[in-house]
Design an enzyme around this catalytic site. Structure first.
Site, PDB file in Angstrom:
ATOM      1  N   GLU A 222     -10.422  -7.812  -4.211  1.00 33.29           N
ATOM      2  CA  GLU A 222     -11.237  -8.002  -5.426  1.00 33.29           C
ATOM      3  C   GLU A 222     -10.448  -8.769  -6.480  1.00 33.29           C
ATOM      4  OE1 GLU A 222     -11.947  -4.870  -3.697  1.00 33.29           O
ATOM      5  OE2 GLU A 222     -13.628  -6.162  -3.199  1.00 33.29           O
ATOM      6  N   ASN A 299     -13.755  -7.702   2.675  1.00 35.44           N
ATOM      7  CA  ASN A 299     -14.620  -8.723   2.096  1.00 35.44           C
ATOM      8  C   ASN A 299     -13.855  -9.995   1.742  1.00 35.44           C
ATOM      9  OD1 ASN A 299     -13.822  -6.481  -0.009  1.00 35.44           O
ATOM     10  ND2 ASN A 299     -13.808  -8.420  -1.094  1.00 35.44           N
ATOM     11  N   ASP A 344     -19.362  -8.227  -0.737  1.00 34.35           N
ATOM     12  CA  ASP A 344     -18.320  -7.191  -0.587  1.00 34.35           C
ATOM     13  C   ASP A 344     -18.641  -6.264   0.584  1.00 34.35           C
ATOM     14  OD1 ASP A 344     -16.079  -5.546  -1.062  1.00 34.35           O
ATOM     15  OD2 ASP A 344     -17.110  -4.363  -2.573  1.00 34.35           O
ATOM     16  N   ASN A 431     -18.688   4.092   2.714  1.00 31.96           N
ATOM     17  CA  ASN A 431     -17.413   3.514   2.287  1.00 31.96           C
ATOM     18  C   ASN A 431     -16.281   4.088   3.141  1.00 31.96           C
ATOM     19  OD1 ASN A 431     -15.245   2.335   0.638  1.00 31.96           O
ATOM     20  ND2 ASN A 431     -16.863   1.885  -0.826  1.00 31.96           N
ATOM     21  N   MET A 688      -1.929   2.190 -18.072  1.00 34.70           N
ATOM     22  CA  MET A 688      -2.777   1.210 -18.766  1.00 34.70           C
ATOM     23  C   MET A 688      -1.983  -0.092 -18.838  1.00 34.70           C
ATOM     24  SD  MET A 688      -5.338   0.105 -20.560  1.00 34.70           S
ATOM     25  CE  MET A 688      -5.520  -1.324 -21.627  1.00 34.70           C
TER      26      MET A 688
HETATM   27  O1  LIG Z   1     -10.949  -5.517  -0.722  1.00 34.20           O
HETATM   28  C1  LIG Z   1      -9.984  -4.746  -0.822  1.00 34.20           C
HETATM   29  O2  LIG Z   1      -8.810  -5.095  -0.663  1.00 34.20           O
HETATM   30  C2  LIG Z   1     -10.298  -3.333  -1.124  1.00 34.20           C
HETATM   31  C3  LIG Z   1      -9.320  -2.346  -1.223  1.00 34.20           C
HETATM   32  C4  LIG Z   1      -9.701  -1.017  -1.488  1.00 34.20           C
HETATM   33  C5  LIG Z   1      -8.580  -0.034  -1.543  1.00 34.20           C
HETATM   34  O3  LIG Z   1      -7.466  -0.432  -1.171  1.00 34.20           O
HETATM   35  O4  LIG Z   1      -8.718   1.094  -1.944  1.00 34.20           O
HETATM   36  C6  LIG Z   1     -11.086  -0.737  -1.667  1.00 34.20           C
HETATM   37  C7  LIG Z   1     -11.997  -1.815  -1.536  1.00 34.20           C
HETATM   38  N1  LIG Z   1     -11.597  -3.048  -1.280  1.00 34.20           N
HETATM   39  C8  LIG Z   1     -13.413  -1.642  -1.658  1.00 34.20           C
HETATM   40  O5  LIG Z   1     -14.176  -2.627  -1.537  1.00 34.20           O
HETATM   41  C9  LIG Z   1     -13.944  -0.375  -1.921  1.00 34.20           C
HETATM   42  O6  LIG Z   1     -15.168  -0.205  -2.019  1.00 34.20           O
HETATM   43  C10 LIG Z   1     -13.046   0.698  -2.078  1.00 34.20           C
HETATM   44  C11 LIG Z   1     -13.276   2.035  -2.381  1.00 34.20           C
HETATM   45  C12 LIG Z   1     -12.052   2.611  -2.446  1.00 34.20           C
HETATM   46  C13 LIG Z   1     -11.724   3.986  -2.778  1.00 34.20           C
HETATM   47  O7  LIG Z   1     -10.577   4.379  -2.526  1.00 34.20           O
HETATM   48  O8  LIG Z   1     -12.619   4.682  -3.292  1.00 34.20           O
HETATM   49  N2  LIG Z   1     -11.090   1.702  -2.178  1.00 34.20           N
HETATM   50  C14 LIG Z   1     -11.663   0.521  -1.947  1.00 34.20           C
HETATM   51 CA   LIG Z   2     -13.225  -4.777  -1.327  1.00 31.38          CA
END
Ligand SMILES: O=C(O)c1cc(C(=O)O)c2c(n1)C(=O)C(=O)c1cc(C(=O)O)[nH]c1-2
Ligand SMILES: [Ca+2]
Length: 724
Positions: A222, A299, A344, A431, A688
Site C-alpha cells: 500500500e 495486490n 487490492d 482477509n 506517531m
Molecule cells: O499489501 C501488503 O503488503 C499488505 C500487507 C499487510 C500486512 O503486512 O499486514 C496487509 C495488507 N497488505 C492488506 O491488504 C490487508 O488487508 C491487511 C490486513 C492486515 C491485518 O493485519 O489486519 N494486514 C494487511
Molecule cells: Ca495490501
C-alpha cells in the site's frame, strides 16, 4: 448469545454487551488469577529444547498434543486430532489462565507449543515464552522495534507468530529483521536484515521452515514496494535464495525466466519506480511429497492499474498462488486469481492443502478464499483450476471461466471513468484470519465478510514517499452525519461460513453483525473455535454450526485459536486483542462517542478451568473542550482530505478511532498546543511518525482545523443524545 452491533451504529448494543459481560465477570471474580490446582512446575530450562525438524513436523499427527508450525501441519489445515474437548463437554470449558501482553494492539499470532513451552508474539513483534499449563512467563524477547516506523504499517504493528527449528525460535520482526532466538533462554542468536530499510517494507507474517531454510516474506504494497520471498539458512542466517513476485526495471536483466515472462504483462514505468507490489505478507504452505512451497502474493502497488501499468496487462504475479522449489526458490507454476488487480484483491489469504475425492478421483488439492470472494480449488501438483465459486455476494465478477481460469468481470467495478461501489472492499471477502479444514466433515471454516468500498480514481500518478499510503485512489468519503454513517455500516457484516469445497456451496453459516471476526480452528471433537469482533470466544459443532459455548474476551478477537495437550489435559488458546486494518480504519465508527478500550491477552481454556478474567478496562472518559473553530467550510474540506489521505489509516475514518491509537477528537489543551510538533515527530517514540516531509505548516493548520471541527461534532452529538 451476546448481542452484536454493526459498523457505524448507535453506541448501544456493543457497549451494553461489554458492560454486561463486565458485570458477569465482576460477580464471578473471586478465585485467583490462575487455576493452579495440580499445575506441574514449568519445564526446566534444559528440557525446553524446541528441537523441531522436518521429520517431526511431517509426523505432527503422531504428537497431536503439540503445535509445531504455524498452521499446525505443513498443509496448514489447522485441524487438530485432539478430541478430549468435544461437542458433549465443550460447555464445561473454563479459563485455565490468562496472560497480559505488553501492548494493547492487534494480536494476530498463532502460538507454537513444543517440548512443554508455548511461544507466541504480540504487537511490535514481542515474543513471549510461556508455561502452557499455567501461563507463567519463562522469557520475553523484545526486538526493540523503533516506534517511529509504525507509519509504514498499512494495517497495524501486528505479528502472526514464530517458527521453531532445532532449538531456536525464528521471528520476522516488523522492521524487516529475521531473528533467531535461543529457545531456552530467549537470547538472540543471530539477526539479519531482509529488506531495504529506506523503503516502506515491514514484516507481519510468520516464518515457515523447510529443511533448514527459514522462508520469510514481507509487506508494504500500500506504500510502494516490490514484493519477494527469501530463504535463509536456519543455522547461520545466510541468505540462500530470493524470489521476486513482480518484475523490476526492464532496462536491467531479469532475475530469472519467471521474471522475464512476467515483464511482458506490465506496461509503463510507474510500477518499477514505485515497486509494483505483490508482497508475500502472510500465507505459505508446503507439500513434502511434491516438495513444493506455495506462496500467496498480494495486490499491485499502487492499487490503481491506470497508474501502475497504463491500465492494462495481467501484471504477473500479482494476486497469485505460486508454487516454488523450496531448495532453490525456482518457479514451478502459478495461478493468478485476479489478473490486472486494481482493487487490492490480494491472494495472500491462508492456503490449505488436502487430498480429497472429486468426481471419483482422490486429488491433491490446494484451497484458498482470497479477498476477491471466490473459493478456489486447484490441483496442487500442476496448478490446474478444479473449481471456483463465490462464497459471499460480490459484484466485480460473475464467475470464473473454467476454460481460461479467468474471472468474468461484470464491469460494475471498473472505476476508470466514474467512481464505483465495489463488493468486496479492500477488507476482502476474507482477509488474513486463517480458515481451517476438517477432514471428518469435509468442510472449510471461513471467517467471511461482506463489505463494499467506493473506488474513486485519484486522477494522477500517486505520490510516493516514506510513510505515505499511495494507492492511486481518493480516500473514501465516509459520511460524518451519524445517521448516514450508520447506514453505511449496516451494509457491512460477517459470517462464520462452513464451506463444502467439493460441492462449492455453503453447508451452514452463522451471521455476525460485524465483519473482522477471528480465524478458525477445527478439531476431531467435531468443533470449530472462533473469536469474534464483538469480544467473545466461541465453539460451534463442526457438522451443524450449533453454538455450544461462548465466553467473554474483553476485546475483539481476530487471531485463530490453537489447541494442545499436556499431561493428558487438552487446552484451547485464543490470542485476544482487537486490531488490524478494519479495526484501525473503520470499526471505531460503531462507537461514535464511546472509545473502545482495547486489551491484548493470551486466553487459555480447559475443561473445568476456574481462572477468572479481570473485568474489562472501564476508564472514565471525559468529553473534550476543543478550541474555537476558525476555518471556513472550504478549509475544513481541505483538512478532511488531508486527514483521510494521511491519518485515517491509524486514527480512523471520519476521525473516529477504535481506541487502538488516540482518538483525535479527544485532544487535550496540551495536545492542541503541541499539534504541529506532534505531527513533526515529537511523539515518534509512541508510534506517531513524523509527517513533516509530507505536510507543510499551512496544511498542518488545515488538518488541525478539521480535527477541531470533529471534536465540536462529538460534543454536539453527545449533548443531543443527553437531551433525548
Ligand atoms: O499489501 C501488503 O503488503 C499488505 C500487507 C499487510 C500486512 O503486512 O499486514 C496487509 C495488507 N497488505 C492488506 O491488504 C490487508 O488487508 C491487511 C490486513 C492486515 C491485518 O493485519 O489486519 N494486514 C494487511
Ligand atoms: Ca495490501
Amino acid at each position: 448469545m451476546g448481542t452484536q452491533d454493526r459498523l457505524g451504529l448507535h453506541t448501544g448494543p456493543r457497549t451494553a454487551t461489554i458492560a454486561l459481560l463486565g458485570l458477569g465477570l465482576t460477580l464471578a471474580a473471586c478465585s485467583g488469577e490462575r487455576d493452579t490446582t495440580a499445575a506441574p512446575p514449568a519445564k526446566a530450562a534444559e528440557e525446553r529444547t524446541a528441537w523441531v525438524d522436518g521429520d517431526r513436523i511431517r509426523a505432527a499427527n503422531e504428537t497431536p498434543g503439540e503445535w509445531l508450525s504455524h498452521g499446525r501441519t505443513y498443509d496448514e489445515q489447522r485441524h487438530s486430532p485432539l478430541d478430549q474437548i468435544n461437542t458433549d463437554n465443550v460447555d464445561q470449558l473454563g479459563l485455565a489462565w490468562h496472560f497480559k501482553l505488553d501492548v494493547d494492539r492487534g494480536t494476530e499470532a498463532t502460538p507454537i507449543v513444543v517440548d512443554g513451552v508455548m511461544y507466541t508474539t504480540g504487537p511490535y513483534s514481542i515474543v513471549y515464552a510461556l508455561n502452557p499449563v499455567t501461563g507463567e512467563l519463562l522469557w520475553k524477547f523484545d526486538p526493540g522495534i523503533d516506534r517511529s516506523i509504525a507509519g509504514r504499517a498499512c494495517c497495524g504493528v501486528v505479528n502472526r507468530g514464530v517458527a521453531p527449528w532445532k532449538g531456536k525460535i525464528y521471528l520476522g520482526a516488523f522492521d524487516g529483521r529475521l531473528i533467531a532466538i535461543d529457545a531456552k533462554t530467549g537470547e538472540q542468536v543471530w539477526a539479519t536484515q531482509t529488506v531495504d530499510t529506506t523503503k516502506n517494507y515491514t514484516i507481519t507474517g510468520a516464518p515457515r521452515i523447510i529443511d533448514g531454510k527459514v522462508i520469510i516474506g514481507n509487506g508494504g504494497a500500500e506504500l510502494g514496494v516490490r514484493g519477494y520471498v527469501s530463504a535463509y539458512d536456519a543455522e547461520t542466517g545466510e541468505q540462500l535464495w530470493r524470489w521476486y513476485t513482480v518484475p523490476g526495471d526492464p532496462n536491467k536483466p531479469a532475475e530469472n525466466a519467471a521474471m522475464e515472462a512476467a515483464q511482458k504483462t506490465w506496461f509503463g514505468d510507474v510500477y518499477y519506480k514505485q515497486g509494483g507490489g505483490g508482497t508475500v505478507w502472510d500465507s505459505m504452505a508446503y507439500d513434502p511429497e511434491l516438495d513444493l512451497l506455495y506462496i500467496g502474493t498480494g495486490n499491485g502497488s499502487p492499487w490503481n492499474i491506470k497508474y501502475r501499468s497504463e491500465g492494462k496487462g495481467d501484471n504477473l504475479y500479482l494476486s497469485s498462488i505460486v508454487a516454488l522449489k523450496p531448495d532453490t526458490g525456482e518457479y514451478v507454476w502459478h495461478y493468478q486469481t485476479t489478473p490486472g488487480d486494481t482493487w487490492d484483491y490480494t491472494a495472500t489469504q491462508h492456503i490449505v492443502l488436502a487430498d480429497m475425492e472429486i468426481d471419483g478421483d482422490t486429488r491433491p488439492v490446494l484451497m484458498q478464499a482470497p479477498k476477491n470472494g471466490f473459493f478456489y480449488v486447484l490441483d496442487r501438483a500442476t496448478g490446474e483450476l478444479i473449481s471456483a465459486e463465490n462464497f459471499v455476494p460480490i459484484n466485480w465478477a460473475s464467475g470464473i471461466d473454467m476454460e481460461t481460469g479467468r474471472p468474468i468481470k461484470t464491469g460494475l467495478a471498473d472505476y476508470s471513468d466514474t467512481p464505483k461501489l465495489v463488493v468486496p472492499s479492500p477488507y476482502g471477502a476474507h482477509n488474513w484470519q486463517p480458515m481451517s479444514y476438517n477432514p471428518d466433515t469435509g468442510l472449510v471454516y471461513i471467517p467471511a465478510q461482506i463489505t463494499g468500498h467506493l473506488f474513486e480514481d485519484e486522477g494522477k500518478v500517486p505520490a510516493h514517499a516514506l510513510n505515505l499510503w499511495n494507492v492511486g485512489l481518493l480516500p473514501m468519503k465516509i459520511p460524518e452525519d451519524p445517521a448516514a454513517l450508520q447506514a453505511v455500516g449496516q451494509q457491512f457484516s460477517g459470517k462464520l461460513l462452513a464451506w463444502d469445497p467439493v460441492k462449492q456451496e455453503a453447508a451452514w453459516a452463522v451471521d455476525y453483525a460485524s465483519p473482522w471476526n477471528g480465524g478458525t480452528l477445527t478439531t476431531a471433537g467435531n468443533l470449530v473455535f472462533q473469536g469474534t469482533a464483538d469480544g467473545r470466544v466461541t465453539a460451534y459443532s463442526a457438522d451443524a454450526g450449533e453454538l455450544l459455548w461462548e465466553s467473554p474476551a474483553n476485546t475483539g478477537v481476530i487471531a485463530a485459536p490453537m489447541t494442545y495437550e499436556i499431561d493428558g489435559e487438552q487446552y484451547v488458546t485464543f490470542m485476544a486483542g482487537w486490531g488490524g486494518t478494519f479495526a484501525l480504519v473503520a470499526a471505531g465508527a460503531a462507537e461514535d462517542i464511546v472509545r473502545r478500550q482495547s486489551e491484548s491477552r493470551v486466553l487459555t481454556f480447559k475443561l473445568g478451568g476456574k481462572a477468572t478474567l479481570p473485568p474489562p478496562k472501564n476508564d472514565p472518559i471525559t468529553l473534550p473542550n476543543p478550541p474555537a473553530l476558525t476555518a471556513n467550510a472550504e478549509q475544513i474540506e481541505a483538512g478532511r482530505q488531508l486527514y483521510h489521505g494521511l491519518c485515517a489509516g491509524c486514527h480512523g475514518a471520519a476521525a473516529i478511532s477504535s481506541g487502538l491509537v488516540p482518538d483525535l477528537r479527544y485532544m487535550s489543551d496540551d495536545t492542541h498546543a503541541m499539534f504541529n510538533q506532534i505531527v513533526a515527530g515529537a511523539r515518534a517514540d509512541r508510534g506517531m511518525p513524523s509527517f513533516v516531509h509530507l505536510l507543510p505548516v499551512e496544511q498542518m493548520a488545515l488538518l488541525h482545523q478539521y480535527l477541531i471541527k470533529r471534536s465540536h461534532d462529538l460534543v454536539a452529538l453527545h449533548d443531543s443524545r443527553e437531551a433525548e
